[in-house]
Design an enzyme around this catalytic site. Structure first.
Site, short mmCIF file in Angstrom:
data_model
loop_
_atom_site.label_atom_id
_atom_site.label_comp_id
_atom_site.label_asym_id
_atom_site.label_seq_id
_atom_site.Cartn_x
_atom_site.Cartn_y
_atom_site.Cartn_z
N SER A 60 0.82 -1.21 0.00
CA SER A 60 0.00 0.00 0.00
C SER A 60 0.86 1.26 0.00
O SER A 60 2.00 1.26 0.43
CB SER A 60 -0.91 0.02 1.23
OG SER A 60 -1.70 -1.14 1.28
N1 SAH Z 1 -0.67 -5.20 3.99
C1 SAH Z 1 0.13 -5.46 2.81
C2 SAH Z 1 -0.56 -5.15 1.52
C3 SAH Z 1 -1.57 -6.14 1.26
S1 SAH Z 1 -2.12 -6.40 -0.38
C4 SAH Z 1 1.46 -4.75 2.86
O1 SAH Z 1 1.68 -3.94 3.76
O2 SAH Z 1 2.28 -5.01 1.98
C5 SAH Z 1 -3.42 -7.51 0.12
C6 SAH Z 1 -2.96 -8.87 0.52
O3 SAH Z 1 -4.10 -9.58 0.95
C7 SAH Z 1 -2.37 -9.66 -0.63
O4 SAH Z 1 -1.08 -10.10 -0.28
C8 SAH Z 1 -3.33 -10.82 -0.79
O5 SAH Z 1 -2.71 -12.05 -1.17
C9 SAH Z 1 -3.92 -10.92 0.60
N2 SAH Z 1 -5.22 -11.60 0.65
C10 SAH Z 1 -6.26 -11.51 -0.22
N3 SAH Z 1 -7.28 -12.29 0.16
C11 SAH Z 1 -6.89 -12.90 1.32
C12 SAH Z 1 -7.51 -13.85 2.20
N4 SAH Z 1 -8.73 -14.33 1.99
N5 SAH Z 1 -6.80 -14.26 3.28
C13 SAH Z 1 -5.55 -13.79 3.53
N6 SAH Z 1 -4.91 -12.90 2.72
C14 SAH Z 1 -5.57 -12.46 1.63
#
Ligand code: SAH
Length: 217
Positions: A60
């Site tokens: 993000s």
């Molecule tokens: N917080 C992260 C950015 C996240 S992007 C950072 O600081 O880099 C969103 C993330 O959510 C992705 O890595 C994706 O794989 C994960 N995601 C999506 N659906 C999910 C689920 N059902 N359970 C766990 N993770 C999930």
């Protein structure tokens, strides 16, 4: 600009954008974002925008990380659940501001890289799990705070149920087709005894929350 000044420039930019909580700014300043981005994006590590990471996901924008961290109103005693570890950057920013961070990611390769970064930074109060975060983390509930870093059309009740009374959940809620990217908003839900209140915050564009596990996990 020499490398050492980049975090300070980022903090100044965040202050201009209205992030004033000193503890949040200090956590961002102390978290080396260059460790959380891929090699080709090193030069942009301290620019205030989102960047691609592995598995088609994104780290993000620092402003959004700072904003949601402020909205969580963290306390040193809090146990926080993050769904969507991604690069681990958001979890690393949360870690110095609370007691424990529990973070769940569905892509194992992303989680492995994030775990290596937490170890290198000696962030020993982050616990990880590979799994579907939409079910929350039943063995560790209730949480003081819950943060979703991937967008949902509706916040699952099961997650609200894992919040303590008085707890706060922040999530990007809305559609995620490319043409609808601005149809998401951050939503802040506060659980009171027997009820919840909900406040719509700023427009955002997060990757979608995907149910279940990918094949490689
Ligand atoms: N917080 C992260 C950015 C996240 S992007 C950072 O600081 O880099 C969103 C993330 O959510 C992705 O890595 C994706 O794989 C994960 N995601 C999506 N659906 C999910 C689920 N059902 N359970 C766990 N993770 C999930």
């Amino acid at each position: 600009m020499s490398e050492d000044h980049r975090p300070i420039a980022l903090i100044m930019a965040l202050r201009k954008q209205g992030i004033l909580d000193r503890r949040v700014l200090s956590a961002i300043e102390r978290t080396p974002r260059e460790m959380f981005v891929e090699q080709p994006f090193q030069a942009s590590a301290y620019e205030n925008h989102a960047l691609p990471i592995a598995c088609g996901q994104t780290i993000s924008q620092p402003y959004i990380v700072a904003y949601v961290t402020e909205q969580l109103e963290l306390d040193a005693k809090h146990r926080v659940l993050e769904i969507g570890t991604g690069s681990g950057y958001q979890a690393a920013v949360l870690a110095p501001l609370c007691r424990m961070v529990y973070t769940i990611e569905r892509h194992r390769p992303l989680l492995k890289d994030a775990e290596a970064r937490f170890a290198a930074l000696k962030l020993h109060n982050i616990v990880t799990r590979c799994g579907d975060g939409l079910a929350g983390w039943a063995e560790q509930e209730p949480f003081d705070r819950i943060l979703l870093t991937a967008a949902v059309v509706e916040v699952p009740q099961i997650l609200i149920n894992q919040l303590k009374p008085g707890g706060i959940l922040v999530a990007p809620v809305g559609g995620f087709a490319p043409t609808e990217s601005i149809s998401q908003h951050l939503v802040k839900i506060i659980r009171t005894d027997g009820a919840t209140t909900s406040e719509t915050l700023i427009p955002v564009a997060f990757v979608p929350m995907v149910p279940g596990l990918p094949r490689e996990a």
